[in-house]
Design an enzyme around this catalytic site. Structure first.
Site, PDB file in Angstrom:
ATOM      1  N   LYS A 151      17.905 -15.937  27.081  1.00 22.32           N
ATOM      2  CA  LYS A 151      16.526 -16.287  27.381  1.00 22.32           C
ATOM      3  C   LYS A 151      15.640 -15.829  26.224  1.00 22.32           C
ATOM      4  O   LYS A 151      15.677 -14.661  25.818  1.00 22.32           O
ATOM      5  CB  LYS A 151      16.074 -15.629  28.690  1.00 22.32           C
ATOM      6  CG  LYS A 151      16.803 -16.148  29.927  1.00 22.32           C
ATOM      7  CD  LYS A 151      16.428 -17.591  30.221  1.00 22.32           C
ATOM      8  CE  LYS A 151      17.033 -18.058  31.533  1.00 22.32           C
ATOM      9  NZ  LYS A 151      16.639 -19.436  31.885  1.00 22.32           N
ATOM     10  N   LYS A 247      19.724 -30.091  37.199  1.00 21.55           N
ATOM     11  CA  LYS A 247      19.709 -29.076  38.245  1.00 21.55           C
ATOM     12  C   LYS A 247      19.387 -29.779  39.564  1.00 21.55           C
ATOM     13  O   LYS A 247      18.409 -30.531  39.647  1.00 21.55           O
ATOM     14  CB  LYS A 247      18.662 -27.994  37.955  1.00 21.55           C
ATOM     15  CG  LYS A 247      18.968 -27.148  36.735  1.00 21.55           C
ATOM     16  CD  LYS A 247      17.877 -26.124  36.492  1.00 21.55           C
ATOM     17  CE  LYS A 247      18.171 -25.269  35.257  1.00 21.55           C
ATOM     18  NZ  LYS A 247      17.060 -24.333  34.962  1.00 21.55           N
TER      19      LYS A 247
END
Length: 326
Positions: A151, A247
Site C-alpha cells: 500500500k 472485486k
C-alpha cells in the site's frame, strides 16, 4: 418458488491494523446473507464499500427491503433492478450458492468457470514507515508469502518499495497507489519502481481522472481498481489501463464479475481478482472467478484476527480449494 431471505451484520477484528492511504481499520463489518427455499440454504458474505459511503447496516436493510418487494428473486432481476454494491453482491452470491446446492454441483461448474486449482495470492503489506514495511515484508517472506502487495500513499513511495525489497528480495511485488499519484510524473514513478521488479501498479490516479494517464508510457502495467466497477466501464478504461481489478463487492456480485472478465478478455486486458477485508465466505465466489486471473489478491481472511471454521487453507503463499469452499 417462495424464498426466505435474511441479512445480518457481523464484526470481525483485524489482526493488528489494516492501513492504507485513506486511514486505518481495526475491524471490518460484513453482511451475511442467507436465502432458503425451505430445503436448501444459500449463504454469502459481502463487505460494504466504505469509500463509497456504504455501511453494513445499510446493506443489510437494502437486502431485506429488496427481497420484500420482489416475489420473484433471481440473478437477472438483481442486475436489472438493484444498483451495484455490497448488498447486491450478497444477494447474487447467495443465489449462486443456493442453486449449486439445489442442483448438487460445484459453483465453478454452475458458473462455467475452470476447475479450481491452487492459486498464488498476494499478501498485503500495510502502509507505514519504510522500516516497518521492511519488517512486515521480512516476516511475510519467512512465512512463505511469495507475492506481496504494498500500500502506497504518493509520498516516499520509492523508499517504501526499496525497503520491502530489502526485507523480501525474492518476493514478487505489486503496489497499490490508491489514487495518490495525481500530481506525480507517473511514468517516472513507475520507472523507479521497475528496478525492484514491481510487476503491477494499481490505481495510480483518482477515479474519473483517467485523462492523467493519456500518453503515459509506463514500464509497469497499470491496473484500474476504483475506476472500474462493472463491465460497462471496461471499454472506456482500455486506452489507459492494461489490467482491471475485479472485486465482487464493487461489481455487485459474481454474475456481473463474470461479465467484467469476459469484457476484459474481449478488449485484450489482463485480469486481477481482488477482495475487500472479508472472511473465507466472502472470497469463496471470487476464488472461483480467480481461476481466470493473471494476478490474485484474495488475502482478506489472512488479515483478520480469526476466520470462519470452514475457512480456506493458505499455505506458502497459495490459497487452496477445499471440500466445502471450492
Amino acid at each position: 418458488m417462495t424464498l426466505t431471505v435474511s441479512a445480518t451484520v457481523e464484526r470481525w477484528p483485524v489482526a493488528g491494523y489494516f492501513i492504507i492511504s485513506r486511514g486505518a481499520k481495526g475491524h471490518v463489518d460484513v453482511v451475511r446473507c442467507e436465502i432458503s427455499d425451505g430445503v436448501h440454504i444459500g449463504t454469502a458474505e459481502a463487505t460494504p464499500i466504505y469509500y463509497e459511503g456504504e455501511s453494513a447496516e445499510q446493506c443489510a436493510q437494502e437486502i431485506i427491503e429488496f427481497a420484500a418487494e420482489h416475489s420473484e428473486l433471481d440473478r437477472a432481476t438483481l442486475l436489472q433492478r438493484m444498483p451495484r454494491g455490497a448488498a447486491r453482491n450478497a444477494l447474487d452470491c447467495a443465489l449462486w450458492d443456493l442453486e449449486s446446492r439445489q442442483k448438487n454441483i460445484s459453483l465453478w461448474r454452475l458458473a462455467s468457470l475452470p476447475e479450481p486449482m491452487p492459486l498464488i495470492s498476494a499478501f498485503t503489506i500495510s502502509l507505514g514507515k519504510p522500516e516497518i514495511m521492511e519488517a512486515q515484508a521480512r516476516q511475510a517472506a519467512f512465512t512463505g508469502q511469495r507475492l506481496l502487495k504494498l500500500k502506497l500513499s504518493g509520498e516516499d513511495d520509492h523508499e517504501r518499495v526499496a525497503a520491502v525489497h530489502r526485507g523480501a528480495p525474492d518476493a514478487r511485488l505489486i503496489v497499490d497507489a490508491n489514487e495518490s499519484w495525481n500530481d506525480l510524473d507517473i511514468a517516472a514513478e513507475a520507472a523507479l519502481l521497475a528496478q525492484y521488479s514491481v510487476e503491477l501498479i494499481e490505481q495510480p490516479v483518482s477515479a474519473g481522472k483517467e485523462h492523467l494517464l493519456s500518453g503515459v508510457r509506463s514500464p509497469v502495467p497499470l491496473c484500474a481498481d476504483e475506476s472500474c466497477h462493472t463491465s460497462a466501464d471496461v471499454e472506456r478504461l482500455a486506452p489507459y489501463y492494461d489490467v482491471i481489478n475485479i472485486k465482487l463487492d464493487k461489481a455487485g456480485g459474481l454474475t456481473e464479475a463474470i461479465a467484467m472478465a469476459h469484457a476484459a478478455q474481449a478488449m485484450g486486458l489482463k485480469i486481477m481478482v481482488g477482495c475487500m477485508l472479508s472472511t473465507s465466505l466472502g472470497i469463496r465466489p471470487a476464488f472461483a472467478l480467480a481461476q481466470l486471473a493473471h494476478w490474485v489478491d484474495l488475502d482478506g481472511p489472512l488479515l483478520l484476527a480469526k476466520d470462519r471454521a470452514d475457512a480456506f487453507q493458505f499455505e506458502f503463499g497459495r490459497i487452496l480449494p477445499g471440500d466445502r469452499l471450492d
